[in-house]
Design a protein around this motif. Sequence first.
Motif, PDB file in Angstrom:
ATOM      1  N   PHE A 100      -3.217  -3.971  -5.163  1.00  0.00           N
ATOM      2  CA  PHE A 100      -1.813  -3.345  -5.916  1.00  0.00           C
ATOM      3  C   PHE A 100      -1.017  -4.483  -6.187  1.00  0.00           C
ATOM      4  O   PHE A 100      -0.192  -4.209  -7.233  1.00  0.00           O
ATOM      5  N   SER A 113      -1.009   2.879  -8.847  1.00  0.00           N
ATOM      6  CA  SER A 113      -1.369   3.654  -7.664  1.00  0.00           C
ATOM      7  C   SER A 113      -2.570   4.068  -8.057  1.00  0.00           C
ATOM      8  O   SER A 113      -3.526   3.934  -8.780  1.00  0.00           O
ATOM      9  N   THR A 114      -2.985   5.229  -6.841  1.00  0.00           N
ATOM     10  CA  THR A 114      -4.385   5.435  -7.070  1.00  0.00           C
ATOM     11  C   THR A 114      -4.635   6.421  -8.144  1.00  0.00           C
ATOM     12  O   THR A 114      -5.995   6.785  -8.367  1.00  0.00           O
ATOM     13  N   SER A 115      -3.722   6.898  -8.384  1.00  0.00           N
ATOM     14  CA  SER A 115      -3.910   7.840 -10.025  1.00  0.00           C
ATOM     15  C   SER A 115      -3.743   7.037 -11.211  1.00  0.00           C
ATOM     16  O   SER A 115      -4.218   7.659 -12.253  1.00  0.00           O
ATOM     17  N   ASN A 131       0.931  -1.227  -0.118  1.00  0.00           N
ATOM     18  CA  ASN A 131      -0.039   0.202   0.083  1.00  0.00           C
ATOM     19  C   ASN A 131       0.749   1.300   0.122  1.00  0.00           C
ATOM     20  O   ASN A 131       0.119   2.339  -0.141  1.00  0.00           O
ATOM     21  N   ARG A 169      -6.712  -4.111  -0.109  1.00  0.00           N
ATOM     22  CA  ARG A 169      -6.204  -3.257  -0.813  1.00  0.00           C
ATOM     23  C   ARG A 169      -4.768  -3.502  -1.370  1.00  0.00           C
ATOM     24  O   ARG A 169      -4.306  -3.110  -2.624  1.00  0.00           O
ATOM     25  N   ARG A 225       0.730   2.157  -3.548  1.00  0.00           N
ATOM     26  CA  ARG A 225      -0.716   2.474  -4.093  1.00  0.00           C
ATOM     27  C   ARG A 225      -1.026   3.676  -3.518  1.00  0.00           C
ATOM     28  O   ARG A 225      -1.761   4.502  -4.605  1.00  0.00           O
ATOM     29  N   TYR A 226      -0.522   4.214  -2.518  1.00  0.00           N
ATOM     30  CA  TYR A 226      -0.781   5.557  -1.996  1.00  0.00           C
ATOM     31  C   TYR A 226       0.418   6.642  -2.357  1.00  0.00           C
ATOM     32  O   TYR A 226      -0.186   7.846  -2.632  1.00  0.00           O
ATOM     33  N   SER A 262      -9.511  -4.656 -10.256  1.00  0.00           N
ATOM     34  CA  SER A 262      -9.661  -3.340  -9.678  1.00  0.00           C
ATOM     35  C   SER A 262     -10.708  -3.288  -8.491  1.00  0.00           C
ATOM     36  O   SER A 262     -11.073  -2.455  -7.925  1.00  0.00           O
ATOM     37  N   ASP A 303      -2.675   2.916   4.643  1.00  0.00           N
ATOM     38  CA  ASP A 303      -3.896   1.914   4.872  1.00  0.00           C
ATOM     39  C   ASP A 303      -3.629   0.590   5.370  1.00  0.00           C
ATOM     40  O   ASP A 303      -2.564  -0.015   4.638  1.00  0.00           O
TER      41      ASP A 303
END
Length: 527
Positions: A439, A445-447, A386, A435, A389-390, A504, A430
């Motif tokens: 990933f 990533s979240t973008s 994560n 989650r 991811r973030y 996803s 997180d």
Amino acid sequence: MLCTRLTNANILTMDPAHPVARDLGIWRGRIVGLDEAATSLPAREVVDLQGATVLPGFIDSHVHLSWTGLKARTPSIAGLTRVDDVLAAIDGAVSRSRGAGAWVSIGGYDQRALGRHLTARELDTVSRGRRLFLMHDSGHACVVNSAVLALLPADVPHEDGLLVESAMGAVRRLRLPYSQADLADAIEHAGRACLAEGITACAEAGIGGGLLGHSPVELGAYQLLRDEGRLPLRVQLMPGGDTLKPAAAHEHDGIPRALDLGLRTGFGDDWLSVGALKIYTDGGMMARTAALTEPYEGLDGHTGQLQDDPERLTRLIVDGHLGGWQLAVHAIGDRAADLALDALERAQELRPRPGARHRIEHAGLIRPDQLPRFARLGVSAVVQPNFLRYFGDDYAAVMGERRAPWMYRGRGFLDHGVTLVGSSDRPVTDGSPLRAVQFMVERASTSGALIGPGEAVTVEEALRAYTVAGAYACHWDDSAGSLTAGKRADLAVLGDDPRRVEASRIGDIEVVTTLVDGRDTREAWAK
């Protein structure tokens, strides 16, 4: 007679000898059998799961429960992007505090949101005589005001109120540690959050030490919860490496340093035990203190820093190994990983312990040439998916195009036969295992940016990192990690099968409930 039989379920056992089942029998907190071995026995209670997916309870092999719970009750500036707004929020927290001279702690600090670090002088404008302490979200830095700086010894390094890594310890020593009761409440709060995400066991990554330990008597808070029946999940405790002391022992014992009473990895029971010795070698990427062999992009040759003199760090790692400890060596940058691998190799040469199961925590930037060394030394990689991811967009920018694919690897470790272990480093980011699994499969990533897509793993491999591999890394593989007869009935019940949904959607799968010792934790905590 069984205590409970779960039926009509999609049970993913993580055991290759019986990979999928429909029924599972539980007696006195242990798994008795699957399918026919369960249905052939009478049961006091039969629970129809109506097709829900059941997995072994997730194991988070690197968390900070105390910090998580304390942070939840601390005023926060998270999400604010303007210095004026941050100072206004701090002013509000100060106005609600006790009188002059009181300490005011603020959480959620991250210089990246502001574009620069705050300064002591800026904090002075809103301190009103209080002592301000802003904890960086990474845990590797803090910012304080002039009232705190005035109390520090002159040789403590800081940059206009910014203190990083070991310098933070000087600030912590100015304050009385948290009480055991406060720590116990914080741990319980964090533990319940873990249960809600399907986590049934975790490893607390550093107690009693100077960097992230919250009290010299921190272990007592966990014992208090255990005694009062309030410990929500199974916890393995990692003492900080700086808690070791020189030991007057017989020469043939070969133990240069130890905890008082000679405690080491393995002491305790199924609920609370002593795990690996946590040793820090460098800082973190968020604070730009992870130790690299090549500079961060755009930071004028800055390569991060080691926590101490390399030889002293090496000696601590070797002494921990000689003392019989499993080692959990924090190494985020590749330069720190070189130091860790060199020290572990030296330790094994002095006293071979093939079953030590030493771990490198984070393994945030690992060069291709370092992967075979992990495998040869039998070292596990305890990663935090994560993080990318973030924070992946930011991390990729400061690592550059060539190095970005080396961050928080998955496929590279597995292809070299290295045990890949999943974890969160909660509350740095997180804590959701699902989650993180998403990933590991997507590497997005979240973008939506792909971060090292060649390091993607399969859903099954990602789930294994949070079950079988987590149990292995914590020496729990004889009792956890798979749904096998004789093991603990620690289960996560999910609303869907992570293998059958779009990648996803994995992170959004509902955790219906979590069972520990065969008991539904929703019911246990409602009483």
